[in-house]
Structures are given as C-alpha cells and as structure tokens.
Design a protein around this motif. Structure first.
Motif, mmCIF file in Angstrom:
data_model
loop_
_atom_site.group_PDB
_atom_site.id
_atom_site.type_symbol
_atom_site.label_atom_id
_atom_site.label_comp_id
_atom_site.label_asym_id
_atom_site.label_seq_id
_atom_site.Cartn_x
_atom_site.Cartn_y
_atom_site.Cartn_z
ATOM 1 N N LYS A 92 0.820 -1.214 0.000
ATOM 2 C CA LYS A 92 0.000 0.000 0.000
ATOM 3 C C LYS A 92 0.856 1.267 0.000
ATOM 4 N N LEU A 93 2.124 1.154 0.378
ATOM 5 C CA LEU A 93 3.030 2.296 0.336
ATOM 6 C C LEU A 93 3.847 2.329 -0.951
ATOM 7 N N LEU A 94 4.332 1.161 -1.367
ATOM 8 C CA LEU A 94 5.263 1.125 -2.495
ATOM 9 C C LEU A 94 4.570 1.347 -3.833
ATOM 10 N N ASP A 95 3.427 0.723 -4.052
ATOM 11 C CA ASP A 95 2.772 0.859 -5.349
ATOM 12 C C ASP A 95 2.384 2.308 -5.664
ATOM 13 N N PRO A 96 1.765 3.039 -4.725
ATOM 14 C CA PRO A 96 1.476 4.454 -5.026
ATOM 15 C C PRO A 96 2.740 5.283 -5.231
ATOM 16 N N LEU A 97 3.812 4.949 -4.513
ATOM 17 C CA LEU A 97 5.071 5.666 -4.678
ATOM 18 C C LEU A 97 5.599 5.487 -6.099
ATOM 19 N N ILE A 98 5.600 4.249 -6.577
ATOM 20 C CA ILE A 98 6.082 3.974 -7.932
ATOM 21 C C ILE A 98 5.213 4.680 -8.965
ATOM 22 N N LYS A 99 3.913 4.664 -8.750
ATOM 23 C CA LYS A 99 3.000 5.322 -9.688
ATOM 24 C C LYS A 99 3.294 6.812 -9.781
ATOM 25 N N ARG A 100 3.543 7.440 -8.655
ATOM 26 C CA ARG A 100 3.809 8.873 -8.643
ATOM 27 C C ARG A 100 5.169 9.197 -9.260
ATOM 28 N N ILE A 101 6.150 8.319 -9.063
ATOM 29 C CA ILE A 101 7.457 8.516 -9.699
ATOM 30 C C ILE A 101 7.334 8.365 -11.210
ATOM 31 N N ASP A 102 6.658 7.300 -11.635
ATOM 32 C CA ASP A 102 6.552 7.025 -13.066
ATOM 33 C C ASP A 102 5.782 8.111 -13.814
ATOM 34 N N SER A 103 4.869 8.796 -13.116
ATOM 35 C CA SER A 103 4.104 9.873 -13.754
ATOM 36 C C SER A 103 4.782 11.230 -13.587
ATOM 37 N N ASN A 104 5.998 11.218 -12.992
ATOM 38 C CA ASN A 104 6.786 12.443 -12.760
ATOM 39 C C ASN A 104 6.117 13.428 -11.814
ATOM 40 N N GLN A 105 5.187 12.926 -10.967
ATOM 41 C CA GLN A 105 4.631 13.783 -9.923
ATOM 42 C C GLN A 105 5.675 14.088 -8.868
ATOM 43 N N ILE A 106 6.521 13.108 -8.582
ATOM 44 C CA ILE A 106 7.622 13.299 -7.651
ATOM 45 C C ILE A 106 8.903 12.777 -8.298
ATOM 46 N N ILE A 107 10.009 13.167 -7.730
ATOM 47 C CA ILE A 107 11.318 12.737 -8.234
ATOM 48 C C ILE A 107 11.711 11.446 -7.529
ATOM 49 N N GLY A 108 12.065 10.458 -8.304
ATOM 50 C CA GLY A 108 12.474 9.197 -7.708
ATOM 51 C C GLY A 108 13.109 8.278 -8.723
ATOM 52 N N PRO A 109 13.750 7.215 -8.265
ATOM 53 C CA PRO A 109 14.447 6.286 -9.152
ATOM 54 C C PRO A 109 13.495 5.280 -9.794
ATOM 55 N N ARG A 110 14.005 4.533 -10.723
ATOM 56 C CA ARG A 110 13.283 3.366 -11.246
ATOM 57 C C ARG A 110 13.350 2.287 -10.168
ATOM 58 N N ILE A 111 12.213 1.746 -9.776
ATOM 59 C CA ILE A 111 12.174 0.811 -8.645
ATOM 60 C C ILE A 111 11.854 -0.594 -9.120
ATOM 61 N N THR A 112 12.712 -1.531 -8.747
ATOM 62 C CA THR A 112 12.482 -2.954 -8.963
ATOM 63 C C THR A 112 12.000 -3.544 -7.643
ATOM 64 N N LYS A 113 10.882 -4.254 -7.682
ATOM 65 C CA LYS A 113 10.220 -4.685 -6.448
ATOM 66 C C LYS A 113 10.625 -6.092 -6.012
ATOM 67 N N SER A 114 10.715 -6.264 -4.680
ATOM 68 C CA SER A 114 10.881 -7.572 -4.052
ATOM 69 C C SER A 114 9.669 -7.827 -3.159
ATOM 70 N N GLY A 115 9.113 -9.018 -3.221
ATOM 71 C CA GLY A 115 7.989 -9.376 -2.355
ATOM 72 C C GLY A 115 8.497 -9.859 -1.011
ATOM 73 N N PHE A 116 8.194 -9.099 0.040
ATOM 74 C CA PHE A 116 8.734 -9.368 1.380
ATOM 75 C C PHE A 116 7.822 -10.346 2.120
ATOM 76 N N ILE A 117 8.380 -11.456 2.601
ATOM 77 C CA ILE A 117 7.613 -12.453 3.345
ATOM 78 C C ILE A 117 8.316 -12.750 4.662
ATOM 79 N N GLU A 118 7.604 -12.576 5.747
ATOM 80 C CA GLU A 118 8.123 -12.799 7.100
ATOM 81 C C GLU A 118 7.258 -13.855 7.787
ATOM 82 N N GLY A 119 7.880 -14.635 8.673
ATOM 83 C CA GLY A 119 7.123 -15.575 9.480
ATOM 84 C C GLY A 119 6.500 -14.883 10.674
ATOM 85 N N GLN A 120 5.432 -15.457 11.177
ATOM 86 C CA GLN A 120 4.748 -14.862 12.320
ATOM 87 C C GLN A 120 5.391 -15.378 13.604
ATOM 88 N N SER A 121 5.916 -14.450 14.412
ATOM 89 C CA SER A 121 6.543 -14.813 15.676
ATOM 90 C C SER A 121 6.582 -13.589 16.563
#
Length: 692
Positions: free
Chosen positions: A348-377
């Motif tokens: 919910k944070l990364l996807d809107p960030l990438i969208k805004r960068i790609d549309s040049n609304q904000i300045i940012g790099p080209r982002i390659t995504k990793s899917g983060f998976i953590e165990g519950q503990s």
C-alpha cells in the motif's frame, strides 16, 4: 537487517518542510486559560498498524518522568527521562538513560547551573551561557520531547526559538481534524510541523488544550490511549501531506526542456572498457540518448546546451538494497542513484510511490520490487506480509507472482526454514528469483540447497559458521554474534564448502558492507568514517547522529573483537570475489551517500575504482534484466546518468560531488534541491544555454 537509521527516520523525521506549507495558517500562542496536562498520560506506539510499544508520562508540577519503549523485528529501544521545565516550559534539567534500538547505552544530561547551560550525550559535550529563550534539543529523548518543543515554540515570539547546541527551530500549523475517543467524546486535533531538527520536520498533533495527541508519520504513530482507532487516519494525512511536499519540490526542480539537450565537453565513463573517453558531447532527445558527438563551441539552434566543463558523465547507479520512501527516492536521484531494488516494503506504500514517480509527480528512481515475506513470531518484522504456516507462505508467494511486477521474493528471519523449498518452487513457477536472510535455526547451506539465488547481508551467511543452531538470529544475536567472526578460520572446511557451492551454483550475495562498517566500527563521539566526505554539508542533527555508535561497546576487548569482525567480513568478501561469487552493491541505509561509500568499500575487496563503478551501474542493469536500456551511456539507451567535476576512475570519491543528474531526460541540479533539506550544496549549477 533493518537499519537503526530507517527506524529513527520513521520515529523522528519523516515530515513536511516549512517551505512546502507556506499556505497554512499561523500558529497561535498558548493562553493561561488552557487546562494543564493530566498527572499521567499514556500513549501507544503503532508501527504499520501493529502495536509495538508504549510511552507513559508522569507529571508532578514542572517535573516529568517519561518511560518509553518499543520492540519490533527482534530489537527495540527503551528510555527513562526525568525532566524539569522552567516557567516558560523550557528544559532546565534533563536526564535520559536507556538503550538505542541496537543496544547502544544512553546516558544523556542537560542542566543549567550558575547561568550556564551544560550538556553531554553520546555525540558531544558542551556548554553555553544560559539563554532563557534557547531550547536544548536532546539526542536520545522519547517522542514526547517533540511535545515539549511544540509547546515552547507556540509560546515563543514568531513561534521560533534558538536551538542548543546550534540551529533554530520553528513551528507552523498544518491541519485540524475532529476525532472521537472510545467514550464518544469529540476531540479536535491540530497538526503542527516542527522544523530545524533533522533533514525533514517532525509532525505532532495537539488537542484544544495543547496536550499531546500523537506523533505522526506515514508509517509510525505514537498516539494517546483511547484514540488508537485513529492511527490510520493520521498516517494517511501524513502520507498525503508528504506527497504534497514532494509534488512541489518536483515541480520546482524538474527541468524538462522539451527540445534536444546537449551535455557538452564531458568525458564519459565507459563501463564495458572501464575507462574514460576523451571529451565529447552527449545529445538527449526525449528520454533517450540520441547521439554522442564531438564537443561544440556554442549552443546549436533548437538545442539546450549544458556545459560539462570537462567533468565526467557516469551511468546512473543502482542501490540494490533499498526500502523506499518519498524522501529516500528524491535523495537517491540527487546522488546519481537512478535505479533502486526495493528489498521489502508494504504494498500500500510502495505501489502508489512507484506510480507517482513514473508519472513524474515526484522525483524518484526506477524501482524494482521484491515481495517481502516474514514468518509470524514474537520477533516478526512489521514490514511486509506475515505467514503463520507453510501454506500461508506459499500463498503469499503466489500472491506476489499473480500481482506481477516482482523481480524476486525476499525471505525474512522468522520464516520457518522448512517452508523454503515449497516457497522457492512457487516463486520459480512465477518467474521470480529468491533472496533473503537465513531464517532462524537454519544454515546458509540449507537455504542454498533449498533454492536461494542470493543471500541478503554478508553476516547472514557468516553467522552459520560461528553460531550454534539453537542461537536465535531473530534477536540481536544476528548483530552481537558477529564478534565471533574475529576467530573464524576462512580455510575451515564448512566455510570453503559454502563458498565453493555459491560459486558453482551462481549464488550472489548482497553484503551491505556499509551497514556492517557502521555497526562494527562506529564509536560514540567520533564521526563515522563512511560519512566524513559529506557530513560537513549536513544539518546539525545529521552531523550529530554521525557521531553515535550503532552498538553498545562494553570494553576494550569487545571493541577489538568488533573491529576484527569487520576485517574478517572484508577478508570473506575478498575471497568471494576471487572465487567469482557475484557481489551486488546495496546499503540498507537508504542509499544515496551511503551507496557512494558502499562502492568505495568495494576497493577493499579487490575491485578497482572502474570495476566498482561498473558493478554499480552496467553490471546491475544486466543482473536485473535491463541491460538493453540502462547501465551505460550509449546511443539508443535511456538517458540515466550524472555529471561530476572530477575523475572517479582516479578517485572514486569524486562521485559524491554531483552537479547534474538525468533520469530519462528529466534534468535535475542537486544544488537546487539540497537547501530544501538544510544541506549545503556541493557544487555549482552548470551553465545552461538555450539555443534559439
């Protein structure tokens, strides 16, 4: 390994600059008619919606006792403060004890005696003539300190105060919203921005009586008990205001010339041959490099001419271990880092960030995504997606795969190692690679056998050689256990077996050398070696933080062990490099200036300056599958590059002084942007001529 800096940024400085909120109304002074705060105030710390800590304030007259603690990802900070306020609400006696997120001991004091202010903390000690309108800014205080500052600022003339040890603070009103407590009682919350402490302002909400409701950022909220249900609303407001801030910066700092642009009289770093070309000119049309030609004397008709003044043009760099935010996105581009591999973030944070960068609304790099998976503990990281069973973990892999756009999945420390083969199988079916920490109670050899393509953080691999299986790396063992590296024999059979297997199977490593240098070598009161070349241009708060150790050093023996541990890391990576194991440059410290240092550290493991530059640009573009578009300055490729006055092949530190950055033909001059963050520019803006 998440960084303490990321936590500190989430806790203390992810907010709005004064220049971006000039349209807001002026703050009002506090009147004596307001009721004083309760004798006891209680707050909850919510990180990404997860309750991770508490803050309790007990008040007796002008004396406050504050207990604060939180725990996330197997570590946390805690502190106790005893604070006495003057009649004006300014601190006149302040004692803080506790520990930082990685266990560094806190013992900070501020006092006023005989009309002299005295202070001592882990970064510095000093004194100054007592000024009744000067406000001491504590280094290791709880977020309640922001409330103390806010009240003092609201009482002051022009809502401004001189800061100790240096600088100036001011406060401005941002927005007012209406909330309801659990009992249904309505509460008005006015949100204020406090500027002058760090690169970004801090953000705090007060009620109509000027009592603290919450400290707010897009992800971290410390909120009064009874109002926890509003934490997401505060986070959303912070995210929206943050977005507005960076929208405005982008409008002011992005130069889209809408005609061919010629960067003239520049040497080009050729990463294929690893050398500089003679002086040439590079022509950009739209987002691509259209020509590389001889230098010209004057601007051509219909072109914009940027004078490179004999400097060096370098392909855009890659930060291979980022956790992107608006702030980091902007600062990376200003540092010539035009591409980032995000190693774990909330969708919910990364996807809107990438969208805004790609549309040049904000300045940012080209982002390659990793899917983060953590165990519950009990030690789970609050970032990313959590799985309690193997099936849930596989389902998350499939979710990322079906969503699309993910280069890989990243496995974190609380994942059960026995789940990994099934997770890898699912990832491969979706065409995703697999990287990650070594899960607790597992070994690097087991994860390689399970199908890892890349190991994240060099300590994660090395701990398998020095820890017993039952030692829990979800805790600070993954940090403090590195002391044992000092006695590690790299010729040991288990070490050689791991390294040879990695070389044979093509397993890469993302070592994040710079964060290990920080963790193992930083000492209280001494400016970190990795920051020396740029720290003098930073705001005072950042300079101060550069003098604080990450870890607690108990004695001389432990000091020596940590230093030897870093030397062993360097030796290990040198051996890996010799064996042909692919090493990628990432920081987990936000990239930007830290990535410059990471590449500099690659010298220590046997790479020349040219090899390190190639690794940070051309090699990474090919590793991530973008080699046909990025990684070198060639006709037909995307115009991602940056200009420095010096020669980075002779001295790689030259990449730290950048006068121009192009990302896809959008041109930026860092010296225009840095003052917005209190950073003193490093270079002059190049001369730009418009050929009519």
């Amino acid at each position: 390994m998440k960084t303490h800096i990321k936590t500190i940024i989430l806790m203390f400085c992810t907010m709005l600059l004064t220049s971006i909120i000039s349209c807001t109304k002026q703050s009002n002074s506090i009147t004596s008619e307001n009721t004083p705060p309760a004798n006891q105030e209680k707050f909850r710390f919510l990180l990404g919606g997860t309750d991770v800590g508490t803050m309790t304030v007990n008040r007796k007259g002008k004396t406050l006792n504050i207990d604060y603690s939180y725990s996330n990802n197997g570590r946390g900070a805690s502190s106790n403060e005893v604070l006495q306020l003057s009649d004006k609400g300014l601190p006149i006696d302040w004692k803080i004890t506790g520990k930082t997120v990685f266990g560094n001991e806190v013992e900070e004091q501020f006092s006023v005696k005989d009309s002299v202010s005295h202070w001592k903390n882990t970064a510095e000690s000093g004194n100054a003539k007592y000024d009744k309108s000067a406000l001491y800014i504590a280094q290791n205080a709880s977020p309640y300190s922001l409330y103390i500052y806010a009240v003092a600022l609201l009482e002051s003339k022009n809502n401004t105060l001189t800061a100790l040890p240096s600088g100036q603070l001011n406060i401005s009103t941002v927005e007012t919203i209406e909330l309801s407590e659990n009992n249904g009682k309505a509460v008005n919350a006015t949100i204020y921005a406090i500027n002058g402490i760090e690169l970004d302002p801090s953000y705090i909400a007060l009620d109509d009586n000027y009592h603290m409701i919450a400290y707010v950022s897009p992800r971290a909220v410390i909120i009064r008990e009874g109002l926890e249900q509003h934490s997401k609303s505060f986070s959303d407001i912070a995210a929206n205001l943050n977005a507005s801030r960076f929208d405005k910066i982008a409008k002011n700092a992005t130069h889209n010339y809408n005609k061919p642009v010629r960067i003239n009289n520049v040497r080009i770093f050729d990463p294929i041959n690893m050398q500089l070309t003679p002086a040439q000119s590079v022509v950009v049309i739209n987002d691509k490099i259209s020509a590389i030609e001889a230098s010209v004397e004057n601007a051509q008709d219909g072109e914009v001419l940027i004078d490179g003044n004999g400097g060096t043009l370098i392909p855009g760099l890659y930060e291979m271990h980022g956790h992107m935010s608006d702030n980091q996105a902007l600062l990376n581009v200003m540092a010539g880092v035009t591409s980032v591999r995000d190693m774990g973030n909330e969708i919910k944070l990364l996807d809107p960030l990438i969208k805004r960068i790609d549309s040049n609304q904000i300045i940012g790099p080209r982002i390659t995504k990793s899917g983060f998976i953590e165990g519950q503990s009990e030690y789970s990281n609050a970032t990313g997606e959590l799985a309690a069973t193997e099936q849930e973990a596989v389902d998350l892999v499939n979710m990322y795969g079906e969503k699309g756009g993910y280069f890989q999945i990243k496995i974190y420390s609380s994942v059960n190692g026995e789940w990994v083969p099934a997770m890898v199988k699912a990832a491969k079916q979706h065409g995703m690679r697999v990287s990650g920490h070594i899960p607790a109670f597992s070994t690097v050899d087991e994860m390689i056998a399970a199908g890892y393509d890349e190991v994240t953080h060099i300590n994660q691999a090395m701990l398998s050689w020095v820890l017993d299986r039952d030692e829990d790396t979800r805790t600070l063992y993954r940090i403090t256990g590195m002391k044992r590296f000092a006695d590690l024999d790299l010729n040991d059979e288990k070490v050689q077996n791991t390294l040879n297997t990695m070389a044979e199977k093509g397993i890469a490593v993302d070592p994040t050398m710079v964060i290990h240098e920080f963790g193992l070598l930083a000492r209280n009161g001494k400016t970190r070696i990795g920051t020396i070349d740029y720290i003098g241009n930073m705001p005072v708060g950042v300079q101060r933080q550069a003098k604080v150790a990450l870890l607690n050093i108990a004695d001389d023996a432990e000091d020596k062990a940590y230093q030897q541990a870093f030397n062993k890391i360097v030796e290990t990576l040198t051996l890996m490099h010799k064996k042909g194991i692919f090493i990628v440059p990432g920081t987990d410290l936000g990239g930007a200036f830290a990535l410059h240092r990471e590449l500099e550290l690659f010298n220590k493991i046997g790479m020349s300056n040219a090899e390190a530059l190639r690794r940070g640009s051309y090699d990474m573009a090919n590793y991530l599958g973008y080699g046909d578009k990025l990684g070198s300055i060639e006709v037909g490729k995307l115009a991602d590059f940056f200009l420095v006055p010096g020669d980075p092949v002779a001295d790689i530190r030259a990449i730290k002084t950048i006068s121009l950055v192009s990302k896809g033909g959008m041109f930026y001059y860092p010296s225009e942007v840095y003052p917005e963050f209190g950073i003193k520019p490093f270079t002059e803006i190049p001369n730009v001529t418009n050929g009519d």
